[in-house]
Design an enzyme around this catalytic site. Structure first.
Site, mmCIF file in Angstrom:
data_model
loop_
_atom_site.group_PDB
_atom_site.id
_atom_site.type_symbol
_atom_site.label_atom_id
_atom_site.label_comp_id
_atom_site.label_asym_id
_atom_site.label_seq_id
_atom_site.Cartn_x
_atom_site.Cartn_y
_atom_site.Cartn_z
ATOM 1 C CD GLU A 84 -2.448 -0.791 2.879
ATOM 2 O OE1 GLU A 84 -2.331 0.271 3.517
ATOM 3 O OE2 GLU A 84 -3.025 -1.780 3.314
ATOM 4 C CB CYS A 97 2.764 7.604 3.251
ATOM 5 S SG CYS A 97 3.074 6.379 4.500
ATOM 6 C CB CYS A 104 6.524 -4.893 9.603
ATOM 7 S SG CYS A 104 7.783 -4.125 10.638
ATOM 8 C CB CYS A 108 4.486 -1.976 16.816
ATOM 9 S SG CYS A 108 6.204 -1.592 16.467
ATOM 10 C CB CYS A 111 1.580 -1.575 13.676
ATOM 11 S SG CYS A 111 1.984 -1.459 11.935
ATOM 12 N N GLY A 157 6.207 -1.820 6.862
ATOM 13 C CA GLY A 157 7.597 -2.241 6.885
ATOM 14 C C GLY A 157 8.500 -1.338 7.689
ATOM 15 C CD GLU A 158 12.320 0.003 11.069
ATOM 16 O OE1 GLU A 158 11.434 0.457 11.780
ATOM 17 O OE2 GLU A 158 13.229 0.714 10.594
ATOM 18 C CB SER A 189 9.115 6.696 9.844
ATOM 19 O OG SER A 189 8.635 6.379 11.118
ATOM 20 C CB SER A 212 7.983 4.957 15.592
ATOM 21 O OG SER A 212 7.679 5.313 14.274
ATOM 22 C CG LEU A 213 10.202 7.822 21.963
ATOM 23 C CD1 LEU A 213 11.602 7.255 21.840
ATOM 24 C CD2 LEU A 213 10.249 9.165 22.684
ATOM 25 C CG HIS A 214 4.940 5.098 19.222
ATOM 26 N ND1 HIS A 214 4.690 6.224 18.481
ATOM 27 C CD2 HIS A 214 5.136 4.112 18.326
ATOM 28 C CE1 HIS A 214 4.731 5.939 17.197
ATOM 29 N NE2 HIS A 214 4.999 4.656 17.074
ATOM 30 C CG ASN A 288 -5.862 5.493 11.774
ATOM 31 O OD1 ASN A 288 -7.045 5.811 11.704
ATOM 32 N ND2 ASN A 288 -4.914 6.064 11.060
ATOM 33 C CB CYS A 331 0.943 1.555 7.461
ATOM 34 S SG CYS A 331 1.643 1.205 9.067
HETATM 35 N N1 SAH Z 1 8.330 0.862 10.647
HETATM 36 C C1 SAH Z 1 8.515 2.261 10.646
HETATM 37 C C2 SAH Z 1 7.814 2.959 9.516
HETATM 38 C C3 SAH Z 1 6.442 2.470 9.179
HETATM 39 S S1 SAH Z 1 5.214 2.711 10.429
HETATM 40 C C4 SAH Z 1 8.141 2.847 11.988
HETATM 41 O O1 SAH Z 1 7.574 2.140 12.817
HETATM 42 O O2 SAH Z 1 8.441 3.999 12.201
HETATM 43 C C5 SAH Z 1 4.929 4.442 10.224
HETATM 44 C C6 SAH Z 1 4.270 5.118 11.411
HETATM 45 O O3 SAH Z 1 2.908 4.691 11.524
HETATM 46 C C7 SAH Z 1 4.941 4.792 12.722
HETATM 47 O O4 SAH Z 1 5.170 5.946 13.482
HETATM 48 C C8 SAH Z 1 3.948 3.895 13.364
HETATM 49 O O5 SAH Z 1 4.107 3.886 14.723
HETATM 50 C C9 SAH Z 1 2.635 4.469 12.873
HETATM 51 N N2 SAH Z 1 1.493 3.570 13.029
HETATM 52 C C10 SAH Z 1 1.456 2.235 12.883
HETATM 53 N N3 SAH Z 1 0.231 1.752 13.160
HETATM 54 C C11 SAH Z 1 -0.531 2.827 13.488
HETATM 55 C C12 SAH Z 1 -1.886 2.981 13.883
HETATM 56 N N4 SAH Z 1 -2.693 1.945 14.006
HETATM 57 N N5 SAH Z 1 -2.332 4.234 14.133
HETATM 58 C C13 SAH Z 1 -1.506 5.309 14.025
HETATM 59 N N6 SAH Z 1 -0.218 5.222 13.642
HETATM 60 C C14 SAH Z 1 0.271 3.989 13.392
HETATM 61 FE FE1 SF4 Z 2 6.643 -2.422 11.742
HETATM 62 FE FE2 SF4 Z 2 6.516 0.239 12.012
HETATM 63 FE FE3 SF4 Z 2 4.309 -1.302 12.167
HETATM 64 FE FE4 SF4 Z 2 6.097 -1.379 14.129
HETATM 65 S S1 SF4 Z 2 4.863 0.397 13.505
HETATM 66 S S2 SF4 Z 2 5.100 -3.160 13.169
HETATM 67 S S3 SF4 Z 2 7.985 -1.157 12.988
HETATM 68 S S4 SF4 Z 2 5.584 -1.004 10.388
#
Ligand code: SAH
Ligand code: SF4
Length: 355
Positions: A84, A97, A104, A108, A111, A157-158, A189, A212-214, A288, A331
């Site tokens: 996507e 994006c 991945c 997380c 995600c 993906g990472e 990212s 992506s700290l969170h 999301n 994503c």
């Molecule tokens: N793997 C990398 C890049 C792809 S994810 C990373 O984790 O940074 C891109 C961004 O989307 C990240 O900041 C991730 O935390 C965020 N993301 C993933 N799932 C999400 C969700 N359900 N709602 C909001 N942001 C989300």
């Molecule tokens: Fe992978 Fe980024 Fe999703 Fe974490 S947030 S599972 S690193 S795509």
């Protein structure tokens, strides 16, 4: 399409072709043309190219447009895998994006991309192809005819887990004579793969780095992001500072707000303690919701309260506007729905056949 212009030139010279053909073909590929449409190349040579190479490795299967103008694209790859991209329209132009892997392996909890683990890495050309195909879809070309201004590696993906292909893509996307997007307009990212963050700082590609700290606390981060067991927040901060020292680029932290998990004053205070005075920015995002987990998004009131706390503490911070919520903006969600639909359809067909 994995070839840089230089590599394409060398390949053509070895075949006894004129080197200027390389610039023609490179330009055409980056404009989204197939070999068969390259009328400035002889028919015989086009046929030869077609036998040996894939011209456009991604194909748009479906696009869904949100009421806010965000558009999501589902692509098919040569081996049938699906990925996507999300296209966002801003005042100054389009930002895309893109995905860097099918699935991945970081896992997380919030995600959708990581739910089934990693399927495979994307080739550089498959990352580039997402931009080229959507740019073509928008009626854009290359150079001053390009419609896409910014690229963010924030889809499935990472990127740093697919390091070599991502670096090759980053060099390809900014090549003169191709789609030519400046590294200043490209953001990567990462969930915080510390050794690769140091390596990236040495590549001489001055893209923007986003982490992506969170969570500001290691123990809480570990509960939601397995990668946190490998690298601490302090190690991530040192890697970011090193990136800043090497490139002069300010770094950004992504912070997905999850109801009652990371949206309290205690979290805001710790973020302020960690980042006050640092050349960084905090980008708050509302979660999301993904139906496969129980995590809940933040209320608007709490999101603005959290933003207010960070700003009061002297941090540079923004709350990202909600985008594409009605089209499964996070994503991996559209891909999952599409794959589940196919599975359900074939299950229905199975049942139908059995009856
Ligand atoms: N793997 C990398 C890049 C792809 S994810 C990373 O984790 O940074 C891109 C961004 O989307 C990240 O900041 C991730 O935390 C965020 N993301 C993933 N799932 C999400 C969700 N359900 N709602 C909001 N942001 C989300
Ligand atoms: Fe992978 Fe980024 Fe999703 Fe974490 S947030 S599972 S690193 S795509």
């Amino acid at each position: 399409m994995n070839f840089s212009l230089e590599e394409l030139k060398n390949n053509l010279i070895q075949r006894g072709e004129k080197p200027f053909r390389a610039s023609q073909i490179f330009k055409s590929l980056h404009s989204g043309l197939n070999f068969c449409d390259m009328t400035d190349v002889s028919k015989e040579f086009r046929a030869k190219l077609n036998e040996e190479f894939i011209d456009q490795p991604v194909e748009i299967v479906e696009s869904v447009k949100s009421v806010d103008g965000t558009e999501k694209f589902l692509f098919k790859l040569p081996d049938g895998n699906l990925i996507e991209s999300v296209l966002m329209k801003y005042k100054y132009g389009y930002t895309i994006c893109i995905s860097t892997q099918v699935g991945c392996r970081m896992g997380c909890a919030f995600c959708a991309s990581g739910l089934d683990g990693l399927v495979r890495n994307l080739e550089p050309a498959e990352m580039l192809g997402q931009i080229i195909m959507v740019n073509k879809y928008l009626g854009g070309g290359i150079a001053d005819k390009r419609k896409i201004i910014n690229v963010v590696l924030m889809g499935s993906g990472e990127p740093l887990d697919n390091y070599d292909n991502t670096i090759k893509f980053l060099r390809l996307v900014s090549e003169k004579g191709g789609i030519n997007i400046s590294p200043r307009n490209v953001s990567l990212s990462t969930s915080g793969l510390v050794p690769q963050m140091y390596k990236l700082a040495e590549e001489n590609i001055d893209i923007n780095l986003t982490v992506s700290l969170h969570f500001p606390f290691d123990d809480e981060r570990k509960e939601i992001m397995p990668i946190a067991k490998a690298y601490s927040i302090n190690e991530i901060l040192s890697a970011c500072e090193n990136y800043f020292n090497k490139t002069g680029r300010r770094y950004i932290f992504e912070y997905v707000l999850i109801n009652q998990k990371n949206d309290t004053k205690r979290h805001a205070d710790k973020l302020i303690e960690l980042f006050a005075g640092k050349p960084c920015h905090v980008n708050l995002i509302r979660l999301n919701e993904v139906k496969e987990n129980q995590l809940k998004t933040v209320t608007d009131k709490n999101a603005y309260r959290f933003l207010g706390l960070l700003e009061k503490g002297g941090l540079s911070a923004t709350l990202r506007r909600r985008m594409g919520a009605d089209i499964e903006g996070a994503c991996g969600q559209l891909r999952r729905r599409y794959i589940n639909d196919i599975k359900n359809n074939s299950k229905m067909e199975d049942n139908y056949e059995k009856n």
